[in-house]
Write a protein that holds these residues in place. Structure first.
Motif, PDB file in Angstrom:
ATOM      1  N   ASP A  97      60.904 -24.662 -17.087  1.00 33.04           N
ATOM      2  CA  ASP A  97      61.797 -24.041 -18.074  1.00 33.04           C
ATOM      3  C   ASP A  97      61.063 -23.211 -19.117  1.00 33.04           C
ATOM      4  OD1 ASP A  97      64.324 -25.083 -17.159  1.00 33.04           O
ATOM      5  OD2 ASP A  97      63.524 -27.032 -17.730  1.00 33.04           O
ATOM      6  N   LEU A  98      59.746 -23.258 -19.074  1.00 31.51           N
ATOM      7  CA  LEU A  98      58.974 -22.484 -20.051  1.00 31.51           C
ATOM      8  C   LEU A  98      58.370 -21.250 -19.404  1.00 31.51           C
ATOM      9  CD1 LEU A  98      56.971 -25.235 -22.007  1.00 31.51           C
ATOM     10  CD2 LEU A  98      59.030 -24.030 -22.724  1.00 31.51           C
ATOM     11  N   ASP A 102      54.285 -19.751 -22.798  1.00 32.78           N
ATOM     12  CA  ASP A 102      54.602 -21.043 -23.424  1.00 32.78           C
ATOM     13  C   ASP A 102      53.896 -22.190 -22.694  1.00 32.78           C
ATOM     14  OD1 ASP A 102      56.309 -19.907 -25.330  1.00 32.78           O
ATOM     15  OD2 ASP A 102      57.913 -19.778 -23.859  1.00 32.78           O
ATOM     16  N   GLU A 105      50.376 -22.262 -23.804  1.00 31.05           N
ATOM     17  CA  GLU A 105      50.263 -22.720 -25.199  1.00 31.05           C
ATOM     18  C   GLU A 105      50.319 -24.241 -25.318  1.00 31.05           C
ATOM     19  OE1 GLU A 105      52.857 -21.233 -28.194  1.00 31.05           O
ATOM     20  OE2 GLU A 105      52.606 -19.167 -27.556  1.00 31.05           O
ATOM     21  N   LEU A 109      49.885 -26.921 -28.730  1.00 33.00           N
ATOM     22  CA  LEU A 109      51.015 -27.416 -29.519  1.00 33.00           C
ATOM     23  C   LEU A 109      50.647 -28.695 -30.256  1.00 33.00           C
ATOM     24  CD1 LEU A 109      54.084 -27.087 -27.121  1.00 33.00           C
ATOM     25  CD2 LEU A 109      53.628 -25.747 -29.149  1.00 33.00           C
ATOM     26  N   ARG A 118      47.946 -19.683 -31.891  1.00 33.02           N
ATOM     27  CA  ARG A 118      48.244 -20.317 -30.598  1.00 33.02           C
ATOM     28  C   ARG A 118      48.551 -19.242 -29.553  1.00 33.02           C
ATOM     29  NH1 ARG A 118      52.103 -24.189 -32.528  1.00 33.02           N
ATOM     30  NH2 ARG A 118      53.758 -22.807 -31.808  1.00 33.02           N
ATOM     31  N   ARG A 119      49.394 -18.335 -29.967  1.00 33.56           N
ATOM     32  CA  ARG A 119      49.838 -17.261 -29.072  1.00 33.56           C
ATOM     33  C   ARG A 119      48.642 -16.394 -28.664  1.00 33.56           C
ATOM     34  NH1 ARG A 119      55.536 -16.272 -27.821  1.00 33.56           N
ATOM     35  NH2 ARG A 119      55.194 -18.482 -27.784  1.00 33.56           N
TER      36      ARG A 119
ATOM     37  N   SER B   4      58.938 -24.102 -30.165  1.00 28.29           N
ATOM     38  CA  SER B   4      58.729 -24.276 -28.725  1.00 28.29           C
ATOM     39  C   SER B   4      59.662 -25.344 -28.173  1.00 28.29           C
ATOM     40  CB  SER B   4      57.268 -24.664 -28.492  1.00 28.29           C
ATOM     41  OG  SER B   4      57.081 -25.078 -27.172  1.00 28.29           O
ATOM     42  N   HIS B   5      59.779 -26.458 -28.898  1.00 29.35           N
ATOM     43  CA  HIS B   5      60.662 -27.536 -28.447  1.00 29.35           C
ATOM     44  C   HIS B   5      62.119 -27.080 -28.429  1.00 29.35           C
ATOM     45  CE1 HIS B   5      57.310 -30.026 -28.184  1.00 29.35           C
ATOM     46  NE2 HIS B   5      57.393 -30.719 -29.309  1.00 29.35           N
ATOM     47  N   ARG B   7      63.190 -24.020 -28.032  1.00 24.42           N
ATOM     48  CA  ARG B   7      63.372 -23.083 -26.926  1.00 24.42           C
ATOM     49  C   ARG B   7      63.519 -23.848 -25.613  1.00 24.42           C
ATOM     50  NH1 ARG B   7      59.617 -19.072 -28.526  1.00 24.42           N
ATOM     51  NH2 ARG B   7      58.009 -20.211 -27.428  1.00 24.42           N
ATOM     52  N   LEU B   8      62.682 -24.867 -25.463  1.00 23.00           N
ATOM     53  CA  LEU B   8      62.746 -25.669 -24.239  1.00 23.00           C
ATOM     54  C   LEU B   8      64.074 -26.418 -24.157  1.00 23.00           C
ATOM     55  CD1 LEU B   8      61.343 -26.684 -21.701  1.00 23.00           C
ATOM     56  CD2 LEU B   8      60.337 -28.522 -23.049  1.00 23.00           C
TER      57      LEU B   8
END
Lengths: 222, 414
Positions: A97-98, A102, A105, A109, A118-119, B4-5, B7-8
C-alpha cells in the motif's frame, strides 16, 4: 562486528523439540562479505534471524559491535536493529500500500529525523539502485528485480553497518540476480558494509569473501 | 511518521473496500445513535434560551417529608418556596412555577389539549423568553390574581389562527384568560420553560396552595454566580431545619436542596432525597456506563474485523519490526489507523445526524422539539469517534505488537 559463541536454537512445541542450530561459533569482521550456504531447512535463515536479532538463541551468546545483546530489552533491540542492521528478504517484503519512496523511508520513520531529510535520504538510496524514476510507483507496478532493488534501497537508506540478505536473488532470474549482487558488492566495497548473505547459488556465494556451510543445524565448513 | 501512517491508513481503507464499507456502516450507525442520544440529553440539560443563565441557576424540585411511620415525596409546595426560599444570600432572583399540567381549551368548536403552568412574574425575568407579541404578566397582575395568559406560538396559531390574539380571551379548563403575550415555542424536553399556556399562580380559584410545604411547584434560584451555590444550599438547609412541622402530623423533618437541573435529575432518578449533598456523578456514571454498554457490541465486532484485517498484514508487521519498529510504535500506528476509520464513521454520523434530528423534530414525538447539532454535540460525536477508535483498536494493536517478527514475516501470525 558479529560474534556468535556456542549458539544453539531449539524450537519446542508440546510434543516435539527441534534443534535448528547447534554449536555455532562464528565471527564476522567489520567490512566482511560472508555467504551462508546449505540445503533447505538446515538452519541458514535461523542463523540470519539470530544475527539480525529477530529471534533469540536458546543458549550461547551473540555480540554485535562488541556488545552482548542478550540483556537488551525490546526497545533497545528495536533501536539496534534500526540503526545497525539492514535486511533484504527473498520475497522483498515491500509494503504493497506504500509507494516506492515511502517503502524506502520505512527504517527512517523510527529515527528522530525531519520528513525532508528522510525523503532526501530515501531518494538518494533509490538513485543509487537506479530507480529514481520510480519513486511514486507502487511495488506491484515494478518487476521482481526492481522490487528487490527497492528492498536494497530500503536497507541502504538507514546506512546500516550490517546488512543481512536472505536469498536476495532467490526469486530473480540470473540477469536480475547479477544486478542485485552487483549492488551488494558495491555496498560492501564502497561503504564497507558488513554483509551476511544466505544463498543456494554457488555462483553468487563465490562473490563473497568466504562461505559458511551449514548442515543439519551445524556449521560444517568455514 | 504521523503523515506516513495516515497515508497508509487511507490506502489500506481504499484497498479493502468491502471491509471498509461494512466497518464504516457499523461505526456510523453506532455513533449516529449516540450523537442523537447526546443531542437529546444536551437539549434536556444544556444551556439554551430561554434558560440563558443555566450555569448559575439552582432548582428546588422535590421536597421529602419524613416521620417515624410516614414519608412523602412531592414537588415543592408554594408555601415552602414563598416562605423559605426567598432572599437567600447569593441569590439574585427567585421565581416560582408550577409543574406543567394538562388542560383543555374549547375554542371555535374545537377541543385543544394544552399544557399549562402557573407562575409568578419573576419567572419571566429568570427565564429569557422570546416574546413574539405582547409582554409577560407582571407583579401587578399576579398580586391581583388577574386572569391573564401568555401563550406559545403554536397554541396561539391553533386557537386564533391568523386573527389577532392579544387582548382576546382564551378559555382553559372553563376559565377565560386574557392573552397578554405570545412567546416562541420551547421544547418539551426543557422542563422549566416548556408549556403551552402560562397564567399567574394567583389566578387559581382555590388559594390553599399558598400554605403548602409539598405541592406542585418548583423554585428557580438565579444565583449571583456558581460560587454562591454552597452558601445558598447551606442557608436553605438551615432554614428547613427550623420549620415547625406541627401542622403536618406524622412528619418530623423536611428535606429539600437547591441543585442544578442535572443534580436534581440525578437525585430524582436514584431516589436519594435523604442525602444532604448533591451527587450528580451517579447520573454521569450511569450515562457513561450506558454509553459503554451500547458501544460494547459494535466494539467487539470492530475488534474482530480489525484483528483479521491487521493479521493479514503480518508480513508488514514483521518488516516494520525488522527495521526497528518497537511494540509501542506499532500499537500507536494501528490504533491510529483504527481512529482514522472511526473518525470517518464519525464524520458520516455527523453528516446524517442533522437529518435524523430534523426527522424527530418534525415527527411530533417530542412537542416543539428543536433538536440540532451544536458545538457540544459535535464535540461529543468527535470524542466518541476517537474513544471508539482507541477502544476497538487497542486489543488488535496489542495482539500484533506481540507477534514474533520471524513468524510475522512468514505471514503465520495466527
Amino acid at each position: 562486528m558479529i560474534r556468535l559463541a556456542n549458539v544453539e536454537k531449539v524450537y519446542r512445541t508440546d510434543r516435539i523439540e527441534t534443534v535448528a542450530l547447534s554449536q555455532i561459533d562464528l565471527t564476522v569482521a567489520a567490512g566482511e562479505f560472508v555467504a551462508v550456504m546449505g540445503p533447505s531447512g538446515c538452519g541458514k535463515s535461523t542463523l540470519l534471524n539470530l544475527i539480525g536479532l529477530l529471534d533469540a538463541p536458546s543458549s550461547g551468546t551473540i555480540e554485535l559491535a562488541g556488545k552482548p545483546v542478550a540483556s537488551y530489552r525490546d526497545r533497545e533491540v528495536s533501536r539496534l536493529r534500526n540503526q545497525t542492521i539492514g535486511f533484504v528478504f527473498q520475497t522483498f517484503h515491500l509494503i504493497p500500500d506504500l509507494r516506492v519512496l515511502d517503502n524506502v523511508e520505512l527504517p527512517l520513520l523510527y529515527r528522530k529525523m525531519s520528513g525532508a531529510e528522510r525523503r532526501a535520504r530515501a531518494t538518494r538510496a533509490l538513485e543509487r539502485v537506479g530507480l529514481s524514476s520510480r519513486l511514486q510507483h507502487f511495488p506491484s507496478q515494478l518487476s521482481g528485480g526492481q522490487q528487490q532493488r527497492v528492498a536494497i534501497a530500503r536497507a541502504m537508506a538507514g546506512e546500516p553497518r550490517i546488512l543481512l540478505a536472505d536469498e536476495p536473488t532467490g526469486n530473480l532470474d540470473s540477469q536480475m540476480g547479477d544486478e542485485v549482487m552487483g549492488l551488494l558488492e558495491d555496498l560492501n566495497q564502497k561503504e564497507g558494509t558488513t554483509i551476511v548473505m544466505v544463498t543456494h547459488d554457488q555462483r553468487q556465494a563465490d562473490k563473497a569473501h568466504r562461505t559458511i556451510r551449514i548442515f543439519d543445524g551445524r556449521q560444517v565448513a568455514c | 511518521m504521523l503523515k506516513s501512517h495516515l497515508r497508509l491508513a487511507l490506502a489500506v481503507l481504499q484497498r479493502r473496500k468491502v471491509f471498509t464499507a461494512i466497518s464504516l456502516f457499523g461505526i456510523a450507525l453506532t455513533l449516529l445513535v449516540l450523537i442523537v442520544a447526546g443531542a437529546l440529553l444536551d437539549n434536556v440539560f444544556g444551556a439554551f434560551p430561554p434558560e440563558v443563565h443555566h450555569d448559575r441557576t439552582l432548582l428546588i424540585f422535590n421536597v421529602r417529608m419524613e416521620g417515624k411511620n410516614a414519608q412523602s415525596t412531592s414537588p415543592a409546595g408554594f408555601g415552602l418556596l414563598d416562605r423559605y426560599a426567598r432572599d437567600l444570600p447569593g441569590v439574585e432572583r427567585m421565581a416560582i412555577t408550577s409543574t406543567m399540567r394538562e388542560a383543555f381549551s374549547y375554542q371555535g368548536g374545537q377541543k385543544h389539549r394544552l399544557y399549562m403552568k402557573r407562575t409568578d412574574a419573576e419567572y419571566w425575568r429568570v427565564l429569557q423568553f422570546e416574546f413574539l407579541e405582547g409582554a409577560p404578566f407582571a407583579e401587578a397582575e399576579v398580586e391581583a390574581g388577574s386572569r391573564v395568559a401568555v401563550l406559545n406560538r403554536s397554541t396561539r396559531e391553533r386557537i386564533f389562527g391568523d386573527a389577532p390574539a392579544l387582548g382576546r380571551d382564551v378559555e382553559v379548563d372553563g376559565v377565560n384568560y386574557r392573552v397578554m403575550g405570545v412567546v416562541a415555542d420551547v421544547s418539551m424536553l426543557r422542563a422549566l420553560p416548556f408549556s403551552d399556556v402560562w397564567v399567574p399562580h394567583s389566578a387559581a380559584k382555590d388559594q390553599a396552595y399558598r400554605k403548602e410545604l409539598g405541592g406542585d411547584f418548583w423554585g428557580l434560584l438565579l444565583a449571583r454566580d456558581a460560587a454562591a451555590f454552597p452558601q445558598i444550599q447551606a442557608e436553605f438547609r438551615s432554614r428547613l431545619q427550623r420549620i415547625d412541622l406541627s401542622a403536618e402530623p406524622g412528619f418530623e423533618r423536611i428535606l429539600a436542596l437547591p441543585e442544578t437541573l442535572f443534580a436534581s435529575t440525578s437525585r430524582m432518578l436514584f431516589d436519594t432525597h435523604d442525602e444532604a449533598e448533591s451527587r450528580p456523578e451517579r447520573l454521569v456514571g450511569v450515562l457513561g456506563l450506558l454509553t459503554l454498554l451500547f458501544l460494547g457490541l459494535p466494539t467487539i465486532n470492530l475488534v474482530n474485523l480489525s484483528v483479521s484485517r491487521i493479521l493479514e498484514r503480518a508480513p508488514e508487521i514483521g518488516v516494520r519490526k525488522a527495521f526497528g519498529a518497537s511494540a509501542l510504535s506499532l500499537v500507536g500506528q494501528f490504533v491510529l489507523e483504527n481512529v482514522v476509520l472511526t473518525l470517518l464513521g464519525g464524520a458520516l454520523a455527523l453528516l446524517a445526524a442533522p437529518l435524523v434530528l430534523a426527522a424527530i423534530n418534525h415527527s411530533g414525538l417530542i412537542p416543539y422539539a428543536q433538536l440540532g447539532l451544536n458545538l457540544r454535540t459535535f464535540g461529543l460525536g468527535l470524542g466518541l469517534a476517537v474513544f471508539f477508535g482507541v477502544l476497538s483498536g487497542a486489543y488488535p494493536a496489542w495482539r500484533l505488537a506481540r507477534l514474533h517478527p520471524v513468524q510475522a514475516l512468514k505471514g503465520a501470525a495466527r
